[in-house]
Write a protein that holds these residues in place. Sequence first.
Motif, PDB file in Angstrom:
ATOM      1  N   VAL A  18       0.859  -1.199   0.000  1.00 11.02           N
ATOM      2  CA  VAL A  18       0.000   0.000   0.000  1.00 11.02           C
ATOM      3  C   VAL A  18       0.892   1.245   0.000  1.00 11.02           C
ATOM      4  CG1 VAL A  18      -1.666   1.341   1.353  1.00 11.02           C
ATOM      5  CG2 VAL A  18      -1.954  -1.125   1.146  1.00 11.02           C
ATOM      6  N   SER A  19       1.980   1.155   0.760  1.00 12.22           N
ATOM      7  CA  SER A  19       2.919   2.272   0.823  1.00 12.22           C
ATOM      8  C   SER A  19       3.495   2.563  -0.566  1.00 12.22           C
ATOM      9  CB  SER A  19       4.023   1.921   1.826  1.00 12.22           C
ATOM     10  OG  SER A  19       5.092   2.780   1.710  1.00 12.22           O
ATOM     11  N   MET A  20       3.779   1.491  -1.322  1.00  8.71           N
ATOM     12  CA  MET A  20       4.267   1.661  -2.700  1.00  8.71           C
ATOM     13  C   MET A  20       3.197   2.312  -3.573  1.00  8.71           C
ATOM     14  SD  MET A  20       6.309  -1.539  -4.085  1.00  8.71           S
ATOM     15  CE  MET A  20       7.750  -2.184  -3.351  1.00  8.71           C
ATOM     16  N   ALA A  21       1.939   1.834  -3.410  1.00  2.33           N
ATOM     17  CA  ALA A  21       0.836   2.398  -4.210  1.00  2.33           C
ATOM     18  C   ALA A  21       0.683   3.886  -3.899  1.00  2.33           C
ATOM     19  CB  ALA A  21      -0.468   1.659  -3.901  1.00  2.33           C
ATOM     20  N   ARG A  22       0.820   4.254  -2.631  1.00  2.00           N
ATOM     21  CA  ARG A  22       0.707   5.673  -2.242  1.00  2.00           C
ATOM     22  C   ARG A  22       1.815   6.497  -2.906  1.00  2.00           C
ATOM     23  NH1 ARG A  22       1.617   7.350   3.944  1.00  2.00           N
ATOM     24  NH2 ARG A  22       3.681   6.524   3.450  1.00  2.00           N
ATOM     25  N   THR A  23       3.023   5.912  -2.924  1.00  4.68           N
ATOM     26  CA  THR A  23       4.151   6.616  -3.536  1.00  4.68           C
ATOM     27  C   THR A  23       3.938   6.793  -5.044  1.00  4.68           C
ATOM     28  OG1 THR A  23       5.568   5.649  -1.868  1.00  4.68           O
ATOM     29  CG2 THR A  23       6.666   6.534  -3.795  1.00  4.68           C
ATOM     30  N   LEU A  24       3.322   5.764  -5.672  1.00  2.36           N
ATOM     31  CA  LEU A  24       3.153   5.800  -7.135  1.00  2.36           C
ATOM     32  C   LEU A  24       1.992   6.689  -7.580  1.00  2.36           C
ATOM     33  CD1 LEU A  24       3.563   1.987  -7.817  1.00  2.36           C
ATOM     34  CD2 LEU A  24       5.216   3.775  -8.362  1.00  2.36           C
ATOM     35  N   ALA A  25       1.014   6.913  -6.693  1.00  3.56           N
ATOM     36  CA  ALA A  25      -0.215   7.622  -7.098  1.00  3.56           C
ATOM     37  C   ALA A  25       0.049   8.989  -7.737  1.00  3.56           C
ATOM     38  CB  ALA A  25      -1.165   7.729  -5.911  1.00  3.56           C
ATOM     39  N   PRO A  26       0.917   9.840  -7.165  1.00  3.12           N
ATOM     40  CA  PRO A  26       1.120  11.147  -7.817  1.00  3.12           C
ATOM     41  C   PRO A  26       2.059  11.100  -9.019  1.00  3.12           C
ATOM     42  CG  PRO A  26       1.728  11.196  -5.458  1.00  3.12           C
ATOM     43  CD  PRO A  26       1.651   9.775  -5.878  1.00  3.12           C
ATOM     44  N   GLU A  27       2.380   9.885  -9.474  1.00  5.55           N
ATOM     45  CA  GLU A  27       3.248   9.660 -10.638  1.00  5.55           C
ATOM     46  C   GLU A  27       4.581  10.386 -10.540  1.00  5.55           C
ATOM     47  OE1 GLU A  27       0.744  10.252 -14.064  1.00  5.55           O
ATOM     48  OE2 GLU A  27      -0.163   8.293 -13.690  1.00  5.55           O
ATOM     49  N   PRO A  28       5.432   9.921  -9.614  1.00  2.00           N
ATOM     50  CA  PRO A  28       6.739  10.564  -9.447  1.00  2.00           C
ATOM     51  C   PRO A  28       7.685  10.265 -10.606  1.00  2.00           C
ATOM     52  CG  PRO A  28       6.598   8.632  -8.055  1.00  2.00           C
ATOM     53  CD  PRO A  28       5.256   8.777  -8.703  1.00  2.00           C
ATOM     54  N   LYS A  29       8.693  11.140 -10.781  1.00  2.00           N
ATOM     55  CA  LYS A  29       9.682  10.916 -11.838  1.00  2.00           C
ATOM     56  C   LYS A  29      10.818  10.039 -11.312  1.00  2.00           C
ATOM     57  CE  LYS A  29       8.888  15.620 -13.429  1.00  2.00           C
ATOM     58  NZ  LYS A  29       9.441  16.975 -13.270  1.00  2.00           N
ATOM     59  N   PHE A  30      10.999  10.065  -9.982  1.00  2.00           N
ATOM     60  CA  PHE A  30      12.058   9.266  -9.352  1.00  2.00           C
ATOM     61  C   PHE A  30      11.432   8.370  -8.287  1.00  2.00           C
ATOM     62  CE2 PHE A  30      13.709  13.446 -10.426  1.00  2.00           C
ATOM     63  CZ  PHE A  30      14.789  13.134 -11.225  1.00  2.00           C
ATOM     64  N   LEU A  31      11.924   7.155  -8.192  1.00  2.00           N
ATOM     65  CA  LEU A  31      11.470   6.274  -7.110  1.00  2.00           C
ATOM     66  C   LEU A  31      12.653   5.973  -6.199  1.00  2.00           C
ATOM     67  CD1 LEU A  31       9.133   3.668  -8.849  1.00  2.00           C
ATOM     68  CD2 LEU A  31       8.490   5.311  -7.101  1.00  2.00           C
ATOM     69  N   LEU A  32      12.477   6.253  -4.926  1.00  2.00           N
ATOM     70  CA  LEU A  32      13.541   6.019  -3.956  1.00  2.00           C
ATOM     71  C   LEU A  32      13.051   4.977  -2.953  1.00  2.00           C
ATOM     72  CD1 LEU A  32      14.266   9.811  -3.273  1.00  2.00           C
ATOM     73  CD2 LEU A  32      15.347   8.371  -5.000  1.00  2.00           C
ATOM     74  N   PHE A  33      13.772   3.895  -2.818  1.00  2.00           N
ATOM     75  CA  PHE A  33      13.360   2.814  -1.903  1.00  2.00           C
ATOM     76  C   PHE A  33      14.384   2.692  -0.779  1.00  2.00           C
ATOM     77  CE2 PHE A  33      11.694   1.744  -6.072  1.00  2.00           C
ATOM     78  CZ  PHE A  33      10.399   1.320  -5.817  1.00  2.00           C
ATOM     79  N   ASP A  34      13.928   2.824   0.460  1.00  2.00           N
ATOM     80  CA  ASP A  34      14.833   2.681   1.594  1.00  2.00           C
ATOM     81  C   ASP A  34      14.606   1.308   2.246  1.00  2.00           C
ATOM     82  OD1 ASP A  34      16.557   3.013   3.657  1.00  2.00           O
ATOM     83  OD2 ASP A  34      15.503   4.657   4.632  1.00  2.00           O
ATOM     84  N   GLU A  35      15.477   0.383   1.929  1.00  2.00           N
ATOM     85  CA  GLU A  35      15.388  -1.002   2.427  1.00  2.00           C
ATOM     86  C   GLU A  35      13.946  -1.522   2.350  1.00  2.00           C
ATOM     87  OE1 GLU A  35      17.591  -1.852   5.926  1.00  2.00           O
ATOM     88  OE2 GLU A  35      19.103  -0.359   5.501  1.00  2.00           O
TER      89      GLU A  35
END
Lengths: 264, 259
Positions: free
Chosen positions: A159-176
Amino acid sequence: MSIRFEKVSKSFGPPEARKTILKDVSFEVAEGEILFILGKSGMGKSVTLKHIVGVMKPDSGRVFVDGKNVADLDADGLSEMRRSCGMVFQHPALLDSLSVYDNVSFGLRTPQFNRGRPRPLSEAEIRQVVREKISLVHLKDEILDLSPPEISYGMQKRVSMARTLAPEPKFLLFDEPTTGLDPITTTAVNDQIQELSRKLKVTSVVVSHDMGCALSIADRILVLDQAKILFLGTPKEAIASKETLIQEFLEETLANQSKPGGSR
Amino acid sequence: MKVVSAILNDVGGLALFVKDVFQTGFRTEKNVKPILDQIVDVTTRSFTTVAFAGVFVGAILVLQFSLILAKYDAQTFLGGLNTSAVVREVGPLIISFLLAGKVGAFTAAELGTMRVTEQIDAIECLGTNPIQYLILPRFIGIVASSLILLMMSLMISILGSMMVASVTYGIYPEQFLGSIPRFVSFGTLAAGMFKSAVYGIIVAGVACYKGYTASGGARGVGRAVTQAAILTNLYIVIANFLTGQFLDVLSALSKGNAG
């Protein structure tokens, strides 16, 4: 759409016991690339990510995101830049007081998201985006009305990933992103990182301990050790490397793969 | 020396945080619904405790004042003296102590947990100002609720005092209520409201600051809650002395001008 570090240094602690975490670190992440940052605990991996989103400022050196020096951005510029950087935290970091639906739609209701649009998204459009992102991370609509504590930890991460993707970011940063997950969910999350990065063609930076995953999905791997870059190269170059730390990571990966249910 | 430095550092950090909250409040668009939700939440959550405290504080003061007034055969002034003491001094102090223990600790724990589980970082990364989204509604909610709760507890305290005075000392309710205007003026009410607002700002400021800056996992949250509870009570006692002095000076000045 690149990220560039130019001789970035960062230290913490009082003057008498100052600890240098990053020392003249320079690297660049090209548009559409997946870069894995590996290293032992306390070697500055998460600190590197926090410099990209401007939560931390370098003691010296510069960090450029999309050609702009992060340190030069004003409050509005920083908010705008952060919106373009979707960050998935070590914890799911979902707001407990909101439902899954409200969590995923959170970024779609901010002034920064609506800036430059003729009108804010309607509730029907928001629902549409939320459904798309939830299905992208292989979850079902039934969980939308639940609150985060009512779903499993692995689901919360997605769900946290879906929240991050919703505003359609240009960069994806994953912390562990796979910390605290069982091997099966870890594999599923790693597959999703690759799928999302390739499908959405975004630039991704992944902080991880998982060399196995880095070898299978990263375009390049960066290893931090003793405040400096120990290694920066492709997975093939990492396998051929004679550096002791990288050898240790590779041996650990092989040992994990030989265990039943271990990561790839 | 280290302790003094730590206290000054803490007070400085708190002052800058409260300044940031006020600036955000003036600069940004205010969303009324979450503020109203917080006011209703804090008021309803604390009402029972405050009501009980109001009744018993009133009753204790009746017992104390009646001992003194009985010596001068002036028990008819009991209502006025009692209400004046509750409005001006005891009411704001007791309510703020209760709010610090109940709402302050809750707020510090809630915000501290959000900080250590990266929820606040996530809000920031989604392009939202956490001070505006999380702190401002809680801050205004606690300050506004402390004023509402003062008025409520005042009324409950008067009722409680009146009943105790009637049952224990045989003072008629008309006598009790009739003496109130002789001791309680608009100035007395304003002083009580002013003190409540100042203490409310302290409760809200310290709780939000300690929670917002918590670090170090569950232990860090525990530390933030303990510090919030202790420091709020300490700052309120200091503020009680300072606001008392300030109001005395104001009162002396206004009398001088009137003379």
